[in-house]
Every structure is written in C-alpha cells, then in structure tokens.
Motif scaffolding. Structure first.
Motif, mmCIF file in Angstrom:
data_model
loop_
_atom_site.group_PDB
_atom_site.id
_atom_site.type_symbol
_atom_site.label_atom_id
_atom_site.label_comp_id
_atom_site.label_asym_id
_atom_site.label_seq_id
_atom_site.Cartn_x
_atom_site.Cartn_y
_atom_site.Cartn_z
ATOM 1 N N ASN A 50 13.763 -21.733 20.784
ATOM 2 C CA ASN A 50 14.646 -22.155 19.689
ATOM 3 C C ASN A 50 13.846 -22.403 18.411
ATOM 4 N N ASP A 51 12.678 -23.040 18.562
ATOM 5 C CA ASP A 51 11.844 -23.333 17.385
ATOM 6 C C ASP A 51 11.408 -22.056 16.677
ATOM 7 N N HIS A 52 11.379 -20.936 17.427
ATOM 8 C CA HIS A 52 10.948 -19.657 16.832
ATOM 9 C C HIS A 52 12.113 -18.677 16.701
ATOM 10 N N SER A 53 13.325 -19.241 16.618
ATOM 11 C CA SER A 53 14.555 -18.463 16.318
ATOM 12 C C SER A 53 14.851 -17.378 17.356
ATOM 13 N N ARG A 54 14.361 -17.556 18.584
ATOM 14 C CA ARG A 54 14.676 -16.610 19.667
ATOM 15 C C ARG A 54 15.781 -17.225 20.528
ATOM 16 N N HIS A 55 16.947 -17.362 19.878
ATOM 17 C CA HIS A 55 17.997 -18.193 20.464
ATOM 18 C C HIS A 55 18.658 -17.552 21.680
ATOM 19 N N GLU A 106 22.985 -21.843 16.360
ATOM 20 C CA GLU A 106 22.240 -20.911 15.513
ATOM 21 C C GLU A 106 22.769 -19.480 15.620
ATOM 22 N N LEU A 107 23.349 -19.164 16.788
ATOM 23 C CA LEU A 107 23.913 -17.819 16.976
ATOM 24 C C LEU A 107 25.351 -17.708 16.462
ATOM 25 N N GLU A 138 19.061 -28.069 23.979
ATOM 26 C CA GLU A 138 18.559 -26.748 23.591
ATOM 27 C C GLU A 138 19.670 -25.688 23.636
ATOM 28 N N ALA A 185 20.872 -23.453 20.407
ATOM 29 C CA ALA A 185 20.884 -21.990 20.480
ATOM 30 C C ALA A 185 22.258 -21.424 20.134
#
Length: 602
Positions: free
Chosen positions: A256-261, A297-298, A290, A294
C-alpha cells in the motif's frame, strides 16, 4: 524380676518395630504419590506443549491450573517455573500482557532457584515478547540482551543454538521498531545462523518475516518483498499460521505504501482470513486497515467502507472480548493466588511437622503417633477409593476401550501405559475446504458423517481403536490397549477399505455432478503413551513421536494412496496379501527425509 524385665523389653521391641513399620510404610506411600503426581505433570506438560500455538481455551486453562497445583504440591522449582511459563504464555495469547508478565517473572524466580539456565533464558525471551506485543520495545530489547548475556553459561552447543534462534529474533523485532536497523540485521542474522544448526521449522517463518521488516525500513523494497514472500510461502508449507499472518500484514502495508494496491488486497485478505481463523487478535485490525486503504485508493468506495466498518467492528469486539477476558482472568488469577497462599501455608505446616517429628522420633510415643497417622491415611485412602469407584461408574458412560473401562471399575483410575508396538493411522480429505464453500453446513456435515461412520465400522471390523477426529481428519490405532502381533496388518487392511469406500463415493458423486472427497492415508508403527486425560468429558488418547510421524506419513502421501513408514513396512513386508511400491526417501515436515512405501492388496 528377670521375667518382668524381659516382658518390658519385649514390649519396647514391639513398639519400636511398629514405629519402624509405620515410618517405612508412610515414606513408601509418599514416594508412590510423588511419582504418580510427577508422571501426571509430564502428561499435562506434553498436552500443553501441543496446544500452546493453538487458540487459547478454557480447557487449556484448567490443565495449566492442575499442572501448577501439582508443581506446588511437589515443591519442585523446575516444575513451578514450567507452570508459570505456561500461564504467562496463555495470558499473552489472550492479550493480557500485564498478567502475562506477572507470571513470567514468577517463572524467572523459580528457574533461578532451580539453577536451570536454559529455562531462564527462554523465559526472559517470553517476557521480552510480551513487552514487544505491548509496544514496549525498549524494555523488550533490554530483556533480550539480559538473556543473551547468559548464553555463554550453557555448556551444550545444541541447547545454546536452540535458545539463540528465539532470543536473537526477538531482539531483532525490538531493534527494528526502535530504528536501530543495522543492529537489528545483525541480531536476525545470528538467529538465522543458530536456526540453520537446530532446524526449528517454527522459527524459520519468523526470521524471514523479520528480514522483510528490516529491509523495508532500510528502503530496500526489492529485498523486503523477497523476504516477505519467503516468509508467507515457508510458513504456509509448515502450516505455521502465526508467522504467516505476521509477514502478510507487514507485506500488505508495504505494498500500500508503494501504491501497489491490487497486490495489497490479495495479501491483506490472506492475513485477515488466517488471522481470524487462529484468533490472532494482535494483527486483525492491521489487516482490515490495509484492506480499507487498498480499496479506497483503487476507488472501490463500498468495499473501503465495508472494511472500515470491519476495522471498527474488530476493534469493538476485541474491546468487548478483552473486558470479558479481564473478568475471567481476574477470577482465574485469584484462584492461582489462593493456590500460592495455600502452598505457603502447606510449606509452613510441613516444616512444623518435620520439627515435631524430629522431637518425637526417638521416643516410643512417636511410634504411636505414626501408627495413628497411618490409620488416618488408611481411612483417607478408603474414602478416596470409594469416591473413585463412584467416579469410575460415571466414566463408563463415556466411550472407552473395554479393558480401560474394566480397569476403571477395579481401580478407580486408569494408568497411562507405554505400549512398545502400536500402528497409528491418519486420514485427511482433500477438497474439504473447497466443498465447505459450495455445500451448506448441513450437507457438508452429512457427507463427513457418512464417511466417518463407515470408518468406525471398518475399525470395529479389524479390532482397531478409534482415537478421535480432528476436523476432517480421522485417527485410529491398532495394538492397544491390549498389545497384539497383528496390529500392522489389521491397520493396513482397514486403511485400504477406507480408501476404497471414499473412491466408490467419489465415483458416485462424479456421476451425479456433485463435489466429492478424496483421501490421503498415512500409517506408522512405534511406541506410544496411552491413557485418559481430563476430568470432564475426558477421552482415551495417545501421545508420542509415533503419532507425529504417522501424521507426516499422511501429509507426505498422495491422493488415493495408503502411505506407510519403513517401521510398518518391516513388520508386513513378508505378507503375500500386500504389494509394496518403494517411494525412496521423502522429505517430511519436521522429520527430515523418511523412507516411505505405497501399499496395495495383491
């Protein structure tokens, strides 16, 4: 006058003889009671060891209570330390870290008195863990360092490495959270080095997960991801769900911190599902959090809202559960405190009794007193036998082997026995989890009951003792409680009939277009300890490495096959009824490489 003196001497001799007999008899009875209680403690210890990494229950609490009772009765500091250590672990598992630390510190004091350095280090490790779970990382670090300083006192390198893997990994956790990353890396490397020597499967997952945490904090995301994946895959391969949840939560957070949601969703669901299954409350909220991040953000607002509500719900339920648990812990803690106070009084009474006996030992009055005590003990023993006889009648209402039930009738108790040759069988269904997602609970249980009922008939047919069912697994054993020479043959024949029954059911299900079971069966022969455990709803059970190896035979087997160990093969290899296929040496979890064979009927 001479005759009168002879009469006096004769009377004095008789009194002295009675005194000696009373003393010897009393000591013998105390020695027997001490041995019985020590044996009972070892049985309880094995059961508690087995259940320590499982969700905590009232039954475990009852067993820990009994173990402490015995340890205090025997006034054995080694056993007292073990009992307090279990209590500390129990309260850690339910999230009551204050109570956990209270008992762990008591365990430390008992281990100091006993001089057991290894136990003392492990208990310091457990105390450090409790502090890290309560987010007190500085205290956790300091206690780990205290334990590490004692490692040089251990003369046995194997024992030193065994405890090193635990305490260095624990130190790495605290140092990571304190931002001392280079020291954390060194500590975890020390843990890995020690574990490569002792090969503890449980520690492997924790060590890999901690490498992931360290490299994540060092901003080396590629390495961190590699270790997180390794932690999850390794923990899953040995079925150690606690380290799997630990690695999954932190991996999902990093994603999540690296936008790989989208990847975070998959890992977050894994952490939440497994964490819920094993009641790993410490990380359930983090997993839900988490997933919420995720989905948000998506752009999946509904799902994000759902997991926000899940996060709140878990927090609220944990708060409610903690309140309820605190009440239970308070009651349980007071019971333990009463036992400790009673123990102090008993020690004081025992010391006073020793002093009194020292004073009267050289007088004839002492002989009469001991005779009176002996008579009182006989009366107590008779009352105990009467109570045990009544209890034995109640035990007969449970399902027990005939011989064990008869022993209960005659003695009021059934002693655990070591049986040198027993053949143990394990079955497990493939597809059970998938079927549970398709079928209703009622239909699923109906199918499972159909199989287990047929298994019961088969075991009865071959004179095999059903031990228990564990979820969708079935466990039975031949050659007990009365040893025989046909147990290996009987169990193999039963296993093949079980396999054929499941295969026939599978064919019918396929024809009807319905989901079906497939079965793996494993068999191993060796010594076991057999007996009855518990007070209420107790059961006849078996323990020992033989049981673990039989389970590994099952998990290392293949669908539709009966997989037997080399020990079983040696007993039946000349039997012309069977046909064997050597599989060579197969790696089994926690056992290394074992010789295995598939068996069929000729």
């Amino acid at each position: 006058m001479k005759k009168h003196n002879r009469h006096i001497l004769y009377r004095e001799f008789i009194l002295a003889f009675l005194f000696l007999c009373g003393t010897v008899t009393l000591k013998a009875q105390i020695d027997i009671q001490t041995k019985e209680k020590r044996d009972r403690f070892e049985i309880l210890y094995d059961i508690l060891q087995d259940g320590f990494n499982k969700p905590k229950s009232d039954s475990l609490r009852s067993l820990m209570d009994e173990a402490l009772d015995i340890a205090l009765y025997l006034n054995n500091d080694t056993l007292i330390a073990r009992s307090y250590n279990f209590l500390g672990g129990y309260f850690d598992g339910v999230g009551n870290y204050e109570r956990s630390l209270e008992y762990l510190y008591k365990a430390i004091e008992a281990s100091k008195r006993s001089g057991d350095i290894r136990s003392r280090i492990m208990m310091l490790n457990n105390i450090a863990w409790a502090h890290t779970q309560a987010y007190n990382y500085e205290k956790g670090r300091d206690i780990c360092l205290e334990g590490i300083a004692l490692l040089d006192s251990l003369n046995d390198p194997e024992i030193a490495n065994s405890v090193s893997s635990f305490i260095f990994n624990n130190l790495a956790i605290s140092l990571t959270e304190l931002g001392e990353l280079d020291k954390a890396l060194t500590a975890n490397l020390n843990a890995q080095k020690a574990n490569e020597i002792v090969h503890s499967p449980v520690m492997g997952g924790w060590i890999l997960g901690q490498f992931g945490r360290i490299f994540e904090e060092k901003k080396n995301i590629e390495k961190a991801e590699s270790y997180y994946k390794g932690c999850i895959e390794y923990s899953d391969s040995i079925d150690h769900q606690f380290s799997l949840v630990y690695g999954s939560v932190y991996y999902a957070r990093m994603l999540n911190d690296h936008s790989r949601h989208r990847e975070a969703l998959k890992i977050g669901h894994l952490a939440l599902n497994v964490g819920t299954e094993i009641q790993y409350n410490r990380y359930l909220i983090d997993a839900a959090k988490e997933l919420r991040i995720a989905y948000a953000e998506l752009g999946f607002a509904d799902s994000a809202y759902h997991y926000a509500q899940t996060e709140i719900s878990i927090r609220d339920s944990l708060f409610s559960a903690q309140k309820s648990q605190q009440m239970n812990d308070l009651v349980f803690g007071r019971e333990i405190e009463k036992k400790e106070e009673q123990h102090k009084l008993e020690v004081l009474k025992k010391n006073n009794e020793i002093e009194r006996q020292r004073i009267v030992r050289n007088t004839l009055i002492g002989g009469f007193l001991l005779l009176a005590i002996f008579a009182f003990l006989v009366l107590i023993q008779r009352n105990r036998i009467s109570r045990e006889r009544k209890r034995s009648e109640e035990l007969l209402l449970n399902i027990l082997p005939k011989e064990v039930a008869e022993e209960l009738k005659e003695k009021g108790e059934a002693e655990a026995q070591l049986i040198e040759k027993v053949t143990v069988l394990f079955t497990d269904f493939k597809g059970f989890t998938a079927m549970s997602e398709i079928l209703s609970p009622k239909d699923l249980v109906k199918d499972l009951d159909l199989c287990f009922s047929e298994f019961d008939k088969i075991t009865s047919k071959y004179g095999i003792e059903k031990i228990k069912t564990i979820g969708d697994a079935y466990m039975a054993a031949g050659g007990l409680p009365t040893p025989n020479t046909t147990h290996a043959t009987d169990v193999i024949k039963a296993a093949l009939e079980m396999r054929d029954f499941v295969e026939a059911g599978k064919a019918k299900k396929i024809q009807a277009g319905l989901p079906y079971f497939e079965v793996r069966i494993g068999i191993h022969t060796g010594p076991v300890v057999a007996g009855i455990v518990g007070v209420k709803k107790f059961q006849y059970d078996i323990w020992g490495d033989t049981v673990n190896t039989a389970s590994r035979m099952e998990s290392s087997g293949q669908i539709g096959q009966v997989n037997i160990s080399e020990a079983t093969y040696e007993l039946v290899k000349e039997n012309s009824e069977f046909n064997f296929s050597s599989r060579g040496k197969i790696k089994a979890k926690g056992k290394g490489e074992l010789e295995m064979y598939f068996v069929k009927l000729n």
